[in-house]
Design a protein around this motif. Structure first.
Motif: not given
Length: 471
Positions: A89-101
């Motif tokens: 998930l840390e590697k996917m930080a750009p794709q997870l920006e402004r997402k609700v986890l």
């Protein structure tokens, strides 16, 4: 008819808003069960997996993609993986920006990590809105559709993200409790690790009563017979002693369900109002009455089973055979004498026991949410209160008839100790007397007048002191 059919068909096939897409990271049992519930609630579901082409069977209607592809397609992402696998998930930080986890993870034991899983996840993906919640739902409950009405906890630093998750949970039939910011995540993660928190005090009470009466009866019955009569009857521990302990514990615990209500009634009479809070100990006692009652029902069921198997015991069969052989050897027959009093006593004992156990089972069934939810408040109150006290009365009368006139016999007091059948009657008798005092107007009205007189005298004294101070 044709026109109506065309209109219905046109309405059914009209274009509506496209269902919201939900993303789930993790294709294990929890992820699959959650995806099935989301699909049944009208959402679209996409799974993110490391191996999209070999991730096993998924719910019909769901899609599966790589983590990056699925994250880009949905706004809300459910993280159904263990904490030790959060690195991707840390590697996917750009794709997870402004997402609700939504973090659904749990630990194997308390204080396994220094910080909560959700706090750790928020630190890995700082630009995402992490919400801790739904971790108290079990895979089994989701698979069997038993999540309706269940209470779930949410916490997070982003209010809008929490509202979105709460709206989704409500559509699943869940009851949402907001626990505040993400600092409460550790508390939320500890909820699934609690072992019967509401049953703890009732279990302590049941175990304490059972242990006390076991030691008491071992001394009175087993050790007494060995010391005074040089007779070894230790075999009675398995059935006879158990069949004495279970009804005693059951009756005392049943009376403990209704004793706090009587105490609360007298407390309200003393205070002259019913709108003041009870003491904490009484509040805790009243909150665990359901658990006390269900444990009492369990002990009553054990008593019924033990009673049924007593004729099949080796010692009972041996005694009957021995009596028959003695009569054959002596060529005598014991004269048959029918005692009408004993017949009435025995039949009354069994009748009261059967009726009391029947009402006891009825109380237990109506305490289940699936049954109690079908009753109105008045019906539920009638069963749990009126029939509850009737059950306590019948069970107490059952024990009184069993004790009969034993308290008058000197042989009953082995080593000057009273029998268990007398000790177990103290608490239920006190409970019934207190309830009778509260119910009968000829008794509680004078108590109310006495209380009102105390209040008037107290007010007069206060007014006198106030006048003396002003002068």
């Amino acid at each position: 008819m044709k026109t109506e059919g065309a209109m219905l068909h046109q309405l059914a096939s009209g274009d509506g808003p496209e269902p919201e897409l939900m993303c789930i990271f993790g294709t294990g049992d929890l992820g699959r069960s959650l995806g099935l519930c989301l699909l049944q609630s009208g959402y679209r579901v996409v799974y993110g997996s490391r191996r999209p082409h070999s991730c096993g069977p998924l719910p019909e209607g769901a899609q599966v993609m790589t983590h990056e592809e699925s994250a880009r397609s949905a706004k809300m992402i459910f993280v159904c993986v263990h904490r030790e696998h959060y690195e991707f998930l840390e590697k996917m930080a750009p794709q997870l920006e402004r997402k609700v986890l939504v973090d659904l993870s749990n630990n194997l034991k308390k204080d396994m990590y220094m910080e909560a899983n959700a706090v750790y996840l928020q630190r890995l993906v700082p630009k995402a809105a992490v919400v801790k919640g739904l971790n108290t739902l079990s895979t089994w409950a989701l698979q069997n559709g038993l999540q309706a009405g269940r209470q779930v906890y949410l916490c997070g630093n982003n209010g809008e993200a929490k509202r979105d998750v709460a709206e989704m949970a409500t559509k699943l039939g869940l009851t949402v409790v907001d626990k505040g910011s993400l600092s409460a995540a550790k508390e939320v993660e500890d909820f699934p690790l609690q072992l019967f928190p509401e049953w703890r005090m009732p279990l302590y009470v049941a175990f304490g009563l059972a242990a006390f009466f076991f030691l008491y009866l071992v001394i009175r019955d087993i050790i007494y017979a060995y010391v005074e009569n040089d007779e070894d009857i230790s075999y009675r521990i398995m059935i006879s002693l158990a069949n004495k302990i279970t009804p005693v514990v059951s009756l005392i615990m049943l009376s403990l369900c209704y004793l706090p209500g009587a105490i609360a009634g007298f407390l309200q009479l003393y205070r002259g109002t019913k709108y003041r809070r009870f003491p904490n100990w009484l509040d805790r006692w009243m909150l665990c009455r359901k658990q006390l009652g269900l444990l009492a029902l369990g002990f009553a069921l054990l008593h019924a089973i033990y009673t049924l198997i007593i004729p099949a015991r080796y010692s009972d069969r041996q005694r009957v055979i021995s009596n028959v052989l003695n009569e054959v050897k002596k060529n005598t027959t014991t004269p048959l004498y029918f005692d009408n009093t004993s017949a009435w006593r025995t039949d009354s004992l069994y009748a009261l026991g059967i009726l009391g156990f029947f009402l006891f089972v009825l109380l237990g069934l109506t305490s289940l949410p699936s049954v109690g939810g079908t009753l109105s408040w008045r019906e539920f109150s009638f069963v749990q209160s009126t029939l509850g006290y009737l059950t306590l009365f019948l069970s107490t009368a059952h024990c009184y008839i069993y004790a009969w006139d034993k308290f008058l016999r000197k042989s009953t007091y082995k080593w000057y100790t009273p029998p268990d059948s007398m000790l177990c009657l103290i608490v239920p008798s006190v409970t019934l007397v207190l309830k009778l005092v509260l119910v009968l107007p000829c008794v509680n009205r004078p108590l109310m007048r006495i209380r009102q007189g105390w209040e008037r005298n107290r007010l007069k004294d206060e007014m006198g002191e106030l006048k003396a101070t002003n002068m």
